[in-house]
Design a protein around this motif. Structure first.
Motif, PDB file in Angstrom:
ATOM      1  N   GLY A 235       0.809  -1.225   0.000  1.00 28.64           N
ATOM      2  CA  GLY A 235       0.000   0.000   0.000  1.00 28.64           C
ATOM      3  C   GLY A 235       0.837   1.268   0.000  1.00 28.64           C
ATOM      4  O   GLY A 235       0.452   2.264   0.588  1.00 28.64           O
ATOM      5  N   ASP A 255       6.441   8.058   2.651  1.00 30.23           N
ATOM      6  CA  ASP A 255       5.767   7.720   1.401  1.00 30.23           C
ATOM      7  C   ASP A 255       5.367   9.021   0.726  1.00 30.23           C
ATOM      8  O   ASP A 255       4.651   9.842   1.307  1.00 30.23           O
ATOM      9  CB  ASP A 255       4.550   6.821   1.644  1.00 30.23           C
ATOM     10  N   GLU A 263       3.600  11.608   3.820  1.00 28.09           N
ATOM     11  CA  GLU A 263       3.466  10.835   5.050  1.00 28.09           C
ATOM     12  C   GLU A 263       4.750  10.149   5.498  1.00 28.09           C
ATOM     13  O   GLU A 263       5.624   9.820   4.699  1.00 28.09           O
ATOM     14  CB  GLU A 263       2.339   9.805   4.907  1.00 28.09           C
ATOM     15  N   ASN A 265       5.733   6.757   7.849  1.00 29.36           N
ATOM     16  CA  ASN A 265       5.109   5.529   8.339  1.00 29.36           C
ATOM     17  C   ASN A 265       6.053   4.712   9.205  1.00 29.36           C
ATOM     18  O   ASN A 265       7.261   4.666   8.967  1.00 29.36           O
ATOM     19  CB  ASN A 265       4.681   4.652   7.151  1.00 29.36           C
ATOM     20  N   TYR A 273      -0.550   0.004   4.057  1.00 27.65           N
ATOM     21  CA  TYR A 273      -0.351   1.435   4.305  1.00 27.65           C
ATOM     22  C   TYR A 273      -1.242   2.322   3.428  1.00 27.65           C
ATOM     23  O   TYR A 273      -1.025   3.522   3.351  1.00 27.65           O
ATOM     24  CB  TYR A 273       1.156   1.759   4.271  1.00 27.65           C
ATOM     25  N   GLY A 274      -2.233   1.696   2.775  1.00 30.25           N
ATOM     26  CA  GLY A 274      -3.384   2.460   2.309  1.00 30.25           C
ATOM     27  C   GLY A 274      -3.461   2.877   0.854  1.00 30.25           C
ATOM     28  O   GLY A 274      -4.541   2.887   0.284  1.00 30.25           O
ATOM     29  N   TRP A 275      -2.333   3.282   0.254  1.00 28.87           N
ATOM     30  CA  TRP A 275      -2.378   3.770  -1.123  1.00 28.87           C
ATOM     31  C   TRP A 275      -2.891   2.682  -2.067  1.00 28.87           C
ATOM     32  O   TRP A 275      -2.536   1.537  -1.849  1.00 28.87           O
ATOM     33  CB  TRP A 275      -0.973   4.232  -1.548  1.00 28.87           C
TER      34      TRP A 275
HETATM   35 CA   LIG Z   1      -0.246   5.641   3.311  1.00 23.90          CA
END
Ligand SMILES: [Ca+2]
Length: 406
Positions: A235, A255, A263, A265, A273-275
């Motif tokens: 992510g 990131d 960001e 992390n 991690y979302g992306w």
């Molecule tokens: Ca992220």
């Protein structure tokens, strides 16, 4: 299920978290930057580090393909060229080149090190092992190359390539989402792609036809057909500046964001991690359910004050984050445990302290250069054998950090 909540609710929760998190954060004292090697100017320096043991010299990478050994006496201008692949032309597009470098933990005895660089026709990233020359240890045996991995790159940007060995002796490799914008192929959330990931490899073993081993406790082994067992966390858009805390072994990475949020992390085994579902704390692409159990950043900052009211943290704006290291040196009193990071575009240097899952300190350590002053694009960070930290910039200077006398 928190992943089913709407974008509006995420925003509201972010705002609430923001109010809570802004309350208890203390500042950090300012520092100043001074050229650590006043006689030396570098061409797009990206990584600076000392070998694991017995050699306190800094080795510095340049994006066009060289690794240089700097003199022990910092007033001198004598450099040695340790490694040179400039004739292979890795650097064509802005984000291509020699991007990653790490020493094997037993470099002192085995002379092995690892690099990550771009090649073309076809466009790809190459992760290779080299060895220094037995007869002349300040030079590389260029015939020793062993290619561990070649990763096809669909676009010229977001190549990441940050390398670091963990305290477990395994090599961690940061890979960007493949590039273009928005992660058009949704690589970062796809566990069948190596792109948009942090990999964890055992360079001392071989697994089947692979030029490396898969550590037995990697999180995605046996998770389905085509799921890549190399993956440690996923992510990411363009993870930059992979670094282990030398005291706790914690893994940190920046990131680089797209148009709004940068960001930092703290990376755990198997974490998402979302992306490209989230950029920072903010929903980037519907549906939110496309990213399972997202781990949000330690800290985020906006691209402009325009986004400040959505911000989870009060933080100066910037445009492109550069990840650094967590400080465990001796020279900067009061900075033990502070994570250093900066912005490529503005040249600001920041620090934060993260304890028990919360940011306790954050501050601007060096502000961006003022109007009329030279631009200082912070491109990377260095760490020497004593744990002291350096700031690498595209003005060609390697900066040391110094307290400002009261
Ligand atoms: Ca992220």
């Amino acid at each position: 299920m928190n992943r089913m909540i709407s974008a509006g609710r995420i925003w509201w929760i972010s705002l609430l978290i923001g109010q809570l998190q802004l309350a208890g954060i203390d500042s950090l004292p300012p520092l100043k930057l001074e050229a650590a090697y006043p006689q030396l100017v570098f061409d797009r320096p990206l990584v600076a580090l000392s070998p694991p043991a017995g050699d306190e010299r800094l080795y510095v990478t340049e994006q066009k393909g060289r690794i240089l050994i700097l003199p022990r006496d910092r007033t001198l201008n004598a450099i040695k060229v340790f490694f040179d692949i400039t004739e292979r032309k890795p650097y064509i597009e802005n984000e291509e080149g020699l991007l990653g470098f790490a020493f094997h933990p037993q470099f002192r005895s085995n002379g092995k090190f690892y690099v990550y660089y771009t090649q073309h026709q076809p466009r790809r990233s190459v992760l290779s092992e080299f060895q220094r020359l037995a007869t002349s240890p300040d030079q590389t045996d260029m015939t020793s190359e062993r290619v561990l991995l070649e990763i096809p790159q669909p676009y010229g940007n977001h190549n990441s390539g940050s390398l670091a060995f963990g305290p477990d002796g395994h090599l961690y490799v940061g890979l960007g989402d493949g590039g273009s914008a928005n992660d058009p192929h949704d690589n970062a959330q796809n566990l069948r792609s190596l792109l948009g990931k942090i990999l964890r490899l055992d360079v001392n073993e071989r697994s089947g036809s692979r030029g490396y081993g898969i550590p037995q406790d990697n999180p995605f082994i046996g998770q389905g057909a085509g799921v890549r067992p190399e993956i440690w966390a996923f992510g990411f858009r363009n993870p930059w500046g992979l670094s282990f805390d030398s005291l706790t072994g914690g893994l940190w990475v920046a990131d680089v964001g797209q148009n709004r949020w940068e960001e930092i992390n703290y990376v755990i085994r198997g974490g998402n991690y979302g992306w490209n579902t989230y950029e920072g704390f903010h929903l980037f692409k519907e549906p939110a359910s496309a990213a399972v159990n997202t781990i949000f950043p330690v800290i985020e900052y906006p691209h402009s004050q325009q986004f400040a009211e959505q911000a989870v943290f009060a933080h100066d704006p910037g445009l492109s984050v550069t990840g650094g290291h967590l400080y465990r040196g001796q020279r900067l009193r009061g900075f033990q445990g502070v994570y250093f990071y900066g912005d490529f575009a503005t040249g600001a240097l920041w620090g934060l302290r993260f304890e028990n899952g919360k940011v306790t300190h954050q501050g601007t350590l060096v502000p961006p250069p003022g109007a009329g002053q030279p631009v200082r694009n912070i491109s990377g960070f260095g760490r020497d054998a004593a744990g002291e930290i350096y700031v690498l910039a595209f003005d060609g200077i390697i900066y040391g950090l110094h307290p400002i006398p009261e």
